[in-house]
Design a protein around this motif. Structure first.
Motif, PDB file in Angstrom:
ATOM      1  N   ALA A  51       0.853  -1.181   0.000  1.00 21.34           N
ATOM      2  CA  ALA A  51       0.000   0.000   0.000  1.00 21.34           C
ATOM      3  C   ALA A  51       0.892   1.235   0.000  1.00 21.34           C
ATOM      4  O   ALA A  51       1.997   1.218   0.543  1.00 21.34           O
TER       5      ALA A  51
ATOM      6  N   PRO B  72      -3.999   1.021  -2.901  1.00 20.21           N
ATOM      7  CA  PRO B  72      -3.946  -0.150  -2.028  1.00 20.21           C
ATOM      8  C   PRO B  72      -3.001  -1.221  -2.573  1.00 20.21           C
ATOM      9  O   PRO B  72      -2.672  -1.234  -3.770  1.00 20.21           O
ATOM     10  N   LYS B  73      -2.592  -2.110  -1.706  1.00 24.29           N
ATOM     11  CA  LYS B  73      -1.728  -3.220  -2.096  1.00 24.29           C
ATOM     12  C   LYS B  73      -2.403  -4.036  -3.199  1.00 24.29           C
ATOM     13  O   LYS B  73      -3.608  -4.251  -3.175  1.00 24.29           O
TER      14      LYS B  73
END
Length: 186
Positions: free
Chosen positions: A122, A165-166
């Motif tokens: 992230a 986000p990841k």
């Protein structure tokens, strides 16, 4: 009747003050963080007629491996046996205030083209650019989240900062003078 109203008002004021002291104690404990939580027996709140105490539960482990403790602050008037205010709050072994920005990594630049990638962690994309006739666009999972309108005037590039986000896909297009990846680390 008037005596009843005054008594009720006084009782409400005592309860309100007690809740303010309990919230203040929780705020203080929050600043100290999970690792520094300590129980406290009833202690006089200096300069007041109140006492406070802190109770801490045993840690429980959540399914994701994070530990949680329940912290209860109780506030008493003088030496009363029952608290006038009691507030509970969960504290977690991963403190969100300890999340930090990692070292930036240069992503690239483009003058009308595009470049893209997938976020391994992230983080944030910080990019600057835009001039006539091109805009600067930053997409995350196909959604436009950062945009700078095309312009032929001004003092230089305009920056955008976009959360990613990841495992999300990202792309940057248009006039991008520079772009950096700012990973989050804990």
């Amino acid at each position: 009747m008037q005596q009843s109203v005054l008594s009720s008002t006084n009782s409400n004021n005592i309860a309100l003050q007690a809740y303010q002291y309990a919230e203040s104690k929780l705020d203080f404990l929050t600043l100290r963080g999970y690792k520094n939580l300590t129980a406290q027996a009833k202690s006089k709140i200096q300069g007041t007629e109140y006492q406070d105490e802190v109770q801490i539960s045993q840690a429980t482990t959540l399914p994701d491996g994070i530990q949680r403790k329940t912290v209860t602050t109780n506030v008493y008037l003088n030496s009363e046996k029952s608290p006038r205010a009691s507030i509970k709050k969960f504290f977690y072994s991963i403190d969100p205030t300890s999340i930090d920005i990692g070292n930036p990594a240069y992503l690239g630049a483009t003058d009308g083209g595009s470049f893209s990638g997938v976020a391994k962690t992230a983080g944030f994309i910080v990019a600057a650019g835009s001039n006539k006739p091109r805009s600067l666009n930053v997409y995350v999972n196909g959604t436009l989240l950062g945009y700078v309108v095309p312009r032929g005037y001004g003092t230089g590039d305009i920056q955008v900062c976009v959360p990613v986000p990841k495992n999300a896909s990202w792309s940057i297009s248009g006039k991008c003078s520079w772009a950096y990846w700012m990973p989050l680390k804990s």
